[in-house]
Design a protein around this motif. Structure first.
Motif, PDB file in Angstrom:
ATOM      1  N   PHE A 203     -16.380  66.923  78.634  1.00  0.00           N
ATOM      2  CA  PHE A 203     -15.861  68.269  78.804  1.00  0.00           C
ATOM      3  C   PHE A 203     -16.680  68.946  79.899  1.00  0.00           C
ATOM      4  CE2 PHE A 203     -15.415  67.020  74.330  1.00  0.00           C
ATOM      5  CZ  PHE A 203     -14.028  67.027  74.213  1.00  0.00           C
ATOM      6  N   GLN A 208     -16.038  74.485  80.335  1.00  0.00           N
ATOM      7  CA  GLN A 208     -16.610  75.076  79.117  1.00  0.00           C
ATOM      8  C   GLN A 208     -17.004  76.521  79.369  1.00  0.00           C
ATOM      9  OE1 GLN A 208     -19.337  72.984  76.534  1.00  0.00           O
ATOM     10  NE2 GLN A 208     -19.091  71.093  77.702  1.00  0.00           N
ATOM     11  N   LEU A 211     -14.034  78.778  79.592  1.00  0.00           N
ATOM     12  CA  LEU A 211     -13.497  78.983  78.242  1.00  0.00           C
ATOM     13  C   LEU A 211     -14.340  80.025  77.494  1.00  0.00           C
ATOM     14  CD1 LEU A 211     -11.411  77.926  76.154  1.00  0.00           C
ATOM     15  CD2 LEU A 211     -13.101  76.186  75.515  1.00  0.00           C
ATOM     16  N   PHE A 254     -17.975  70.174  73.345  1.00  0.00           N
ATOM     17  CA  PHE A 254     -17.877  71.543  73.864  1.00  0.00           C
ATOM     18  C   PHE A 254     -18.058  72.583  72.769  1.00  0.00           C
ATOM     19  CE2 PHE A 254     -13.610  70.687  72.388  1.00  0.00           C
ATOM     20  CZ  PHE A 254     -13.201  71.903  71.873  1.00  0.00           C
ATOM     21  N   SER A 255     -17.886  72.169  71.501  1.00  0.00           N
ATOM     22  CA  SER A 255     -17.814  73.193  70.462  1.00  0.00           C
ATOM     23  C   SER A 255     -19.172  73.835  70.196  1.00  0.00           C
ATOM     24  CB  SER A 255     -17.226  72.609  69.180  1.00  0.00           C
ATOM     25  OG  SER A 255     -18.107  71.646  68.652  1.00  0.00           O
ATOM     26  N   LEU A 258     -19.506  76.580  72.755  1.00  0.00           N
ATOM     27  CA  LEU A 258     -18.536  77.650  72.511  1.00  0.00           C
ATOM     28  C   LEU A 258     -18.914  78.475  71.294  1.00  0.00           C
ATOM     29  CD1 LEU A 258     -15.910  79.023  73.300  1.00  0.00           C
ATOM     30  CD2 LEU A 258     -14.690  77.361  71.867  1.00  0.00           C
ATOM     31  N   ALA A 313      -6.982  80.017  69.327  1.00  0.00           N
ATOM     32  CA  ALA A 313      -7.906  79.412  70.291  1.00  0.00           C
ATOM     33  C   ALA A 313      -7.663  77.923  70.525  1.00  0.00           C
ATOM     34  CB  ALA A 313      -9.350  79.638  69.839  1.00  0.00           C
ATOM     35  N   ALA A 314      -7.212  77.183  69.486  1.00  0.00           N
ATOM     36  CA  ALA A 314      -7.110  75.720  69.650  1.00  0.00           C
ATOM     37  C   ALA A 314      -6.218  75.319  70.826  1.00  0.00           C
ATOM     38  CB  ALA A 314      -6.645  75.075  68.341  1.00  0.00           C
ATOM     39  N   MET A 317      -8.158  75.941  74.032  1.00  0.00           N
ATOM     40  CA  MET A 317      -9.165  74.895  74.242  1.00  0.00           C
ATOM     41  C   MET A 317      -8.502  73.621  74.770  1.00  0.00           C
ATOM     42  SD  MET A 317     -11.226  75.126  70.633  1.00  0.00           S
ATOM     43  CE  MET A 317     -11.853  76.665  69.963  1.00  0.00           C
ATOM     44  N   ARG A 318      -7.464  73.206  74.085  1.00  0.00           N
ATOM     45  CA  ARG A 318      -6.780  71.962  74.458  1.00  0.00           C
ATOM     46  C   ARG A 318      -6.306  72.019  75.902  1.00  0.00           C
ATOM     47  NH1 ARG A 318      -1.411  72.083  71.697  1.00  0.00           N
ATOM     48  NH2 ARG A 318      -1.103  73.407  73.527  1.00  0.00           N
ATOM     49  N   TRP A 328      -6.354  68.209  68.196  1.00  0.00           N
ATOM     50  CA  TRP A 328      -6.377  69.573  68.743  1.00  0.00           C
ATOM     51  C   TRP A 328      -5.499  70.530  67.939  1.00  0.00           C
ATOM     52  CZ3 TRP A 328      -9.780  70.876  72.482  1.00  0.00           C
ATOM     53  CH2 TRP A 328     -10.390  69.821  73.171  1.00  0.00           C
TER      54      TRP A 328
END
Lengths: 497, 497
Positions: A203, A208, A211, A254-255, A258, A313-314, A317-318, A328
């Protein structure tokens, strides 16, 4: 000039100096080249000495006496005097040589700790930590005498004004009794959930970051008065009207970056929402660390690990990563973001097991300050509590009692505010949703204005006008009540799936 | 403690405060969000007041008297006392209300200037600039009385310790007589050169930045004690052991950013090369603005617009941008980087016409401070000088006497150091090549170590041990001599092609 306006001007100058220190601290962590460190330390030490001199200026005592007798002041001015008196009492409680000795001992101990943690060598750290503890006790005693508090409560009050360990004992004993049983239920419920495919990186850092910025903007963060940068340990800092947050990026996951951004944005929204006219006065400061942590946890845990947020948000993100696949789907993302797993390390802990890490530390530091536990027995006592609260035995002190910087660096009395913050977050979010029922559906649309509006009015713009308990009663109708947090945990980790 | 060590410790603290201010200034220009400006101004003003208080501490006078009578001090210590005495005399010459009035007047005038320049409205600026000029005269008078100097020379000495306008008059009159004739020859020679294709962008910012970093590393810049960032007006700043430079990028023209980086790197190499043990003492500071500018111009103009450097750098530039074609041949790049064209704007001027811009400003500011020229007549006097020196008449004051920030912001006495720096650069580079004949061929290999070694020994590591004239004699065998600069201009712009 009246005594009150002298006090106000003087504290404006202290704030100007604190703001300079805040920017230097940010610079240190985010951009400073490493060769600059020794001279930077001299600059920071000098500014701290100058600030301490201003904060203990003997004229403050005279001005306070005169201003407190002034009947013509409004509620904010009177609260400002209360805060100034509180800070002045604590600052002047300590002789200068104790401040200096403690500063020197914590610097040395912090360095020794970096090595000791690496080597899992508690015995090597013991003499340094023992000296820090001795001085913390002395500081607690000196402040406690002036404030009418026990040494531990006096230390706690630096982070949590008005905090009392007898109340914390009750809250934490209640949680400690509740959590192990809940954890069993959570793990059982979790075992029945589907296993999801983990999205695969890399990612890219730039994606990132974009985002994170997108989410910060959605949350209402004001980039005209702040920044997003990178540092080894994420934090929220800077200055009044210059509230900067940091994160760190892992191209394989990435989480973590974030969620770190969302957490720090919670802190930053509090700082940015303090009232402009009072920002540089003590009454305009954030109320304390438990309320501060409540704001980061409310945004991260309550709002942004919810189904509603992840439905919004998903897909973003995707699409940001140009990805696809069932991993996702909002439900899959939700399950990943709410996975519970007991472990040794506090900073990696989930919402259900985090309080156990805090309760353990709180109990131990209280016993150490009270001299009820010899410091040499800390590792054994730590491991016994880990066993009792989480059913785990650390294989070594590196992942046990040496994992945190707080004690070596002199942050005694800080730990309980993490879990007080978690309880407060649950209670405030619950009250916000009752007052503004549209909050969850607005979040699902990516609209944080209803939530932020409530937080602005009930928490941020209140700054330090009220004591923490008063603020909580005004905002939620009651003092801190662990029932709301407990219900939240059960609902999210046992009932939802 | 001896009086000397008291002085030394005190100036170490002043340096620590100055370093904090340097970082805040960098932050301001490079990263600060715009909403932070008002409170940042308060922080900076407070630190400046604190620094002024430390710099005028009455104990300095007593310590100086005692330390100057101490026979046991070495050459660096004695030079340090000389510098401390010089700074102390200048700092204490001004009554605090004059410092404050001047600070307020320049802030107001600077803001008025931004508008006046945009509107080309000299009359609108006149009352503000008149007040700044009045206070600058007062400052020059107050310092001049203490230092035994004319008001103008007293102002000049803030930037150029030891500088005297009678010497500058001689140098500049000589140049002013020489340059118009040279310019005709240069333009004639240039007309005979081939016209080269201009490389076409876009040149991505990230590639430009990487190219800048590559060149900075080749020059010997130490990234462990500095950074490269972006700001609207490129500068070199920061702190001891933390020397940061900035540039700005144009995706259609990479050479302006790159030449800016090379110029600021010249300043930074000077700062980074000051002796570690004296860095925070007055004797460890850079000698003055003409030597500082000599270091940036030596790197940019003497070294990096040379054939040798461009034979090394042109292929690297070409490859960095994945480009090709005859426009990237070293000779073509050299012709582009050494193009001469008279114009109205100082900061856009080439090496041949730049001195005319400076001489004009120097003559006018000297006359204004001496009250030989009424401020209202500045535009007419400016345009007359432009006609005489460059054969041009500005169509309006925006590209005439309103173009620079120096006068509105109180920087009177600064301008001559630009051209003194250009003369000094030529003289130092000439001496370096005589002492180390391999310097040009090493540069062609991308090896700056021989040049940097000579500069370190003869300029950087000397800091303020010697007066400027003494340093120049020690390094080059003579005081400042415009013949070397004149020969350089003739060689590069008339004889080479």
């Amino acid at each position: 000039m009246t005594a009150y306006s002298e006090l106000s001007a003087h504290h404006g100058r202290i704030a100007a100096l604190s703001n300079a220190l805040g920017i230097l601290h940010w610079d240190n962590a985010a951009v400073m080249p490493k060769g600059a460190a020794p001279r930077r330390a001299e600059s920071v030490a000098l500014l701290q000495v100058l600030r301490h001199g201003m904060a203990t200026d003997p004229r403050i005592g005279d001005w306070l006496g005169e201003a407190e007798a002034d009947d013509g002041l409004g509620a904010w001015e009177r609260a400002n005097l209360r805060e100034i008196r509180r800070i002045w009492t604590a600052e002047t409680a300590l002789p200068a040589d104790l401040v200096e000795a403690s500063s020197r001992a914590t610097s040395t101990c912090e360095m020794a700790w970096r090595q000791a943690r690496q080597d899992s060598d508690f015995v090597g750290l013991l003499p340094h930590l023992s000296e820090v503890l001795r001085l913390q006790r002395e500081i607690g005693q000196a402040k406690g005498e002036k404030l009418g508090l026990s040494p531990y409560d006096a230390l706690l009050n630096d982070y949590e004004p008005g905090g009392r360990s007898d109340q914390i004992d009750r809250l934490f004993d209640d949680l400690a009794a509740f959590l192990p049983g809940l954890l069993d239920e959570v793990l059982a419920a979790q075992a029945r959930r589907p296993t999801d495919a983990e999205p695969q990186g890399p990612f890219p850092v730039e994606t990132q970051r974009a985002l994170g910025v997108r989410m910060m903007e959605a949350l209402g963060y004001d980039f005209d008065r702040g920044r997003l940068d990178v540092s080894a340990h994420p934090f929220c800092g800077g200055a009044d009207d210059d509230v900067r947050i940091t994160t760190r990026y892992d191209e394989n996951d990435f989480s973590s970056a974030l969620m770190g951004v969302l957490h720090e944005t919670g802190h930053a929204l509090y700082e940015q929402g303090r009232p402009q006219g009072w920002m540089s006065q003590p009454v305009g400061h954030a109320r304390g660390m438990s309320l501060h942590e409540s704001q980061s946890l409310l945004i991260e845990m309550q709002a942004c690990r919810s189904r509603e947020f992840l439905r919004f948000a998903a897909p973003i993100m995707r699409d940001a990563f140009g990805a696809s696949g069932p991993g996702w789907e909002p439900d899959a993302v939700w399950r990943r973001y709410n996975r519970v797993a007991p472990g040794f390390i506090r900073v990696d802990a989930d919402e259900v097991t985090y309080p156990a890490h805090v309760i353990l530390r709180y109990r131990l530091e209280k016993a150490l300050i009270a001299d009820d536990l010899p410091l040499a027995e800390l590792p054994a006592a730590w491991n016994a509590q880990m066993k009792e609260l989480l059913g785990l035995t650390p294989p070594n002190d590196r992942v046990g009692c040496l994992q945190d910087i707080h004690w070596p660096s002199g942050g005694w009395g800080y730990f309980p505010t993490y879990t007080l913050g978690a309880l407060t977050a649950a209670q405030l979010f619950d009250a916000a949703r009752r007052a503004v029922p549209d909050i969850p559906s607005a979040i699902e649309r990516g609209d944080f204005a209803p939530l932020l509006g409530w937080l602005r009015a009930n928490v941020h713009a209140q700054a330090s006008l009220l004591e923490t308990d008063e603020l909580l009663i005004q905002a939620t109708g009651r003092t801190l009540d662990p029932a709301v947090f407990k219900a939240h945990l059960r609902r999210r980790y046992v009932e939802e799936s």
